[in-house]
Design a protein around this motif. Structure first.
Motif, mmCIF file in Angstrom:
data_model
loop_
_atom_site.group_PDB
_atom_site.id
_atom_site.type_symbol
_atom_site.label_atom_id
_atom_site.label_comp_id
_atom_site.label_asym_id
_atom_site.label_seq_id
_atom_site.Cartn_x
_atom_site.Cartn_y
_atom_site.Cartn_z
ATOM 1 N N GLU A 295 0.834 -1.204 0.000
ATOM 2 C CA GLU A 295 0.000 0.000 0.000
ATOM 3 C C GLU A 295 0.866 1.249 0.000
ATOM 4 O O GLU A 295 0.584 2.212 -0.706
ATOM 5 C CB GLU A 295 -0.902 -0.032 1.237
ATOM 6 N N LYS A 296 1.939 1.239 0.795
ATOM 7 C CA LYS A 296 2.833 2.399 0.833
ATOM 8 C C LYS A 296 3.617 2.551 -0.465
ATOM 9 O O LYS A 296 3.995 3.656 -0.830
ATOM 10 C CB LYS A 296 3.788 2.280 2.015
ATOM 11 N N GLU A 297 3.875 1.455 -1.134
ATOM 12 C CA GLU A 297 4.621 1.515 -2.391
ATOM 13 C C GLU A 297 3.888 2.345 -3.438
ATOM 14 O O GLU A 297 4.500 3.060 -4.217
ATOM 15 C CB GLU A 297 4.868 0.094 -2.913
ATOM 16 N N THR A 298 2.567 2.291 -3.446
ATOM 17 C CA THR A 298 1.800 3.053 -4.432
ATOM 18 C C THR A 298 1.884 4.555 -4.168
ATOM 19 O O THR A 298 1.702 5.350 -5.085
ATOM 20 C CB THR A 298 0.328 2.623 -4.433
ATOM 21 N N LYS A 299 2.178 4.949 -2.942
ATOM 22 C CA LYS A 299 2.286 6.367 -2.586
ATOM 23 C C LYS A 299 3.744 6.823 -2.512
ATOM 24 O O LYS A 299 4.028 7.906 -2.009
ATOM 25 C CB LYS A 299 1.606 6.598 -1.245
ATOM 26 N N TYR A 300 4.650 6.010 -3.003
ATOM 27 C CA TYR A 300 6.068 6.283 -2.844
ATOM 28 C C TYR A 300 6.520 7.545 -3.575
ATOM 29 O O TYR A 300 7.412 8.245 -3.113
ATOM 30 C CB TYR A 300 6.883 5.076 -3.306
ATOM 31 N N GLN A 301 5.915 7.859 -4.705
ATOM 32 C CA GLN A 301 6.312 9.056 -5.445
ATOM 33 C C GLN A 301 6.072 10.316 -4.617
ATOM 34 O O GLN A 301 6.835 11.273 -4.701
ATOM 35 C CB GLN A 301 5.570 9.146 -6.781
ATOM 36 N N LEU A 302 5.030 10.330 -3.794
ATOM 37 C CA LEU A 302 4.790 11.476 -2.911
ATOM 38 C C LEU A 302 5.946 11.661 -1.931
ATOM 39 O O LEU A 302 6.367 12.781 -1.657
ATOM 40 C CB LEU A 302 3.481 11.286 -2.137
ATOM 41 N N LEU A 303 6.482 10.546 -1.412
ATOM 42 C CA LEU A 303 7.615 10.625 -0.491
ATOM 43 C C LEU A 303 8.881 11.090 -1.202
ATOM 44 O O LEU A 303 9.670 11.855 -0.644
ATOM 45 C CB LEU A 303 7.856 9.275 0.175
ATOM 46 N N ILE A 304 9.070 10.655 -2.427
ATOM 47 C CA ILE A 304 10.230 11.102 -3.201
ATOM 48 C C ILE A 304 10.166 12.609 -3.424
ATOM 49 O O ILE A 304 11.156 13.324 -3.237
ATOM 50 C CB ILE A 304 10.308 10.352 -4.550
ATOM 51 N N ASP A 305 9.000 13.107 -3.793
ATOM 52 C CA ASP A 305 8.834 14.547 -4.012
ATOM 53 C C ASP A 305 9.030 15.323 -2.711
ATOM 54 O O ASP A 305 9.668 16.377 -2.702
ATOM 55 C CB ASP A 305 7.462 14.843 -4.596
ATOM 56 N N ALA A 306 8.475 14.811 -1.598
ATOM 57 C CA ALA A 306 8.622 15.483 -0.303
ATOM 58 C C ALA A 306 10.078 15.498 0.135
ATOM 59 O O ALA A 306 10.570 16.495 0.673
ATOM 60 C CB ALA A 306 7.756 14.784 0.739
ATOM 61 N N SER A 307 10.794 14.421 -0.090
ATOM 62 C CA SER A 307 12.214 14.351 0.257
ATOM 63 C C SER A 307 13.027 15.311 -0.601
ATOM 64 O O SER A 307 13.935 15.990 -0.110
ATOM 65 C CB SER A 307 12.705 12.916 0.073
ATOM 66 N N ARG A 308 12.705 15.401 -1.870
ATOM 67 C CA ARG A 308 13.410 16.316 -2.772
ATOM 68 C C ARG A 308 13.179 17.774 -2.345
ATOM 69 O O ARG A 308 14.102 18.587 -2.359
ATOM 70 C CB ARG A 308 12.946 16.096 -4.210
ATOM 71 N N ARG A 309 11.928 18.102 -1.949
ATOM 72 C CA ARG A 309 11.642 19.469 -1.483
ATOM 73 C C ARG A 309 12.466 19.800 -0.245
ATOM 74 O O ARG A 309 13.018 20.895 -0.125
ATOM 75 C CB ARG A 309 10.156 19.603 -1.151
ATOM 76 N N LEU A 310 12.578 18.846 0.687
ATOM 77 C CA LEU A 310 13.357 19.083 1.895
ATOM 78 C C LEU A 310 14.838 19.221 1.564
ATOM 79 O O LEU A 310 15.517 20.100 2.105
ATOM 80 C CB LEU A 310 13.133 17.958 2.913
ATOM 81 N N ASN A 311 15.349 18.394 0.678
ATOM 82 C CA ASN A 311 16.756 18.502 0.295
ATOM 83 C C ASN A 311 17.053 19.821 -0.410
ATOM 84 O O ASN A 311 18.134 20.377 -0.247
ATOM 85 C CB ASN A 311 17.162 17.332 -0.604
ATOM 86 N N ASP A 312 16.102 20.333 -1.192
ATOM 87 C CA ASP A 312 16.286 21.635 -1.836
ATOM 88 C C ASP A 312 16.312 22.761 -0.808
ATOM 89 O O ASP A 312 17.048 23.728 -0.962
ATOM 90 C CB ASP A 312 15.176 21.896 -2.852
ATOM 91 N N ALA A 313 15.525 22.623 0.252
ATOM 92 C CA ALA A 313 15.457 23.667 1.274
ATOM 93 C C ALA A 313 16.633 23.592 2.239
ATOM 94 O O ALA A 313 17.161 24.613 2.667
ATOM 95 C CB ALA A 313 14.147 23.557 2.053
ATOM 96 N N SER A 314 17.033 22.366 2.605
ATOM 97 C CA SER A 314 18.114 22.206 3.580
ATOM 98 C C SER A 314 18.697 20.816 3.446
ATOM 99 O O SER A 314 17.966 19.827 3.393
ATOM 100 C CB SER A 314 17.590 22.403 4.997
#
Length: 145
Positions: free
Chosen positions: A39-58
């Motif tokens: 179930e979490k695998e289907t939502k994994y792209q959201l986590l990738i995007d959220a992680s990328r946003r955090l890495n861009d900020a800090s």
């Protein structure tokens, strides 16, 4: 001892080794990190995007520790409108020792957890929160003494 007895001994040794390996295989503990993994695998792209946003900020580490506490320090510019913060400490070798916490950081973006709630060992720490309806996410490895 003739060659027929030697062949019989090799076959018996082979069968005993195979039974030993089957026994060891059944004793292994093969847990997934998450119970609802697919179930979490289907939502994994959201986590990738959220992680990328955090890495861009800090790009700073979020989790730090000393002898008595684990500190979670979020970038201060990402906590003005903080909402729905979750932290997961996943014990890599024993799922029964996983810890999940909802949290709200202070005005400096810091949240502390006592280390005495944890056992020693390796943990995968995951933090997720929303700021103005934008999700941020990070995963880090922690080794607790």
């Amino acid at each position: 001892m003739n060659w027929g007895h030697k062949i019989l001994l090799v076959i018996i040794a082979f069968v005993l080794i195979m039974f030993g390996m089957v026994y060891i295989a059944f004793e292994q503990n093969n847990e997934l990190i998450d119970n609802n993994y697919y179930e979490k695998e289907t939502k994994y792209q959201l986590l990738i995007d959220a992680s990328r946003r955090l890495n861009d900020a800090s790009n700073q580490k979020i989790f730090t520790q000393n002898e008595s506490i684990i500190s979670i320090k979020l970038p201060i510019n990402l906590v003005q409108k903080f909402n729905n913060g979750k932290i997961e400490f996943l014990k890599n070798d024993d799922q029964s020792k996983d810890i999940r916490v909802s949290f709200v950081p202070d005005s400096l973006g810091v949240y502390n957890i006592e280390k005495n709630k944890f056992g020693k060992g390796s943990f995968t720490a995951r933090v997720e929160w929303y700021n103005e309806k934008t999700m941020y996410y990070r995963t880090e490895k922690l080794i607790l003494d």
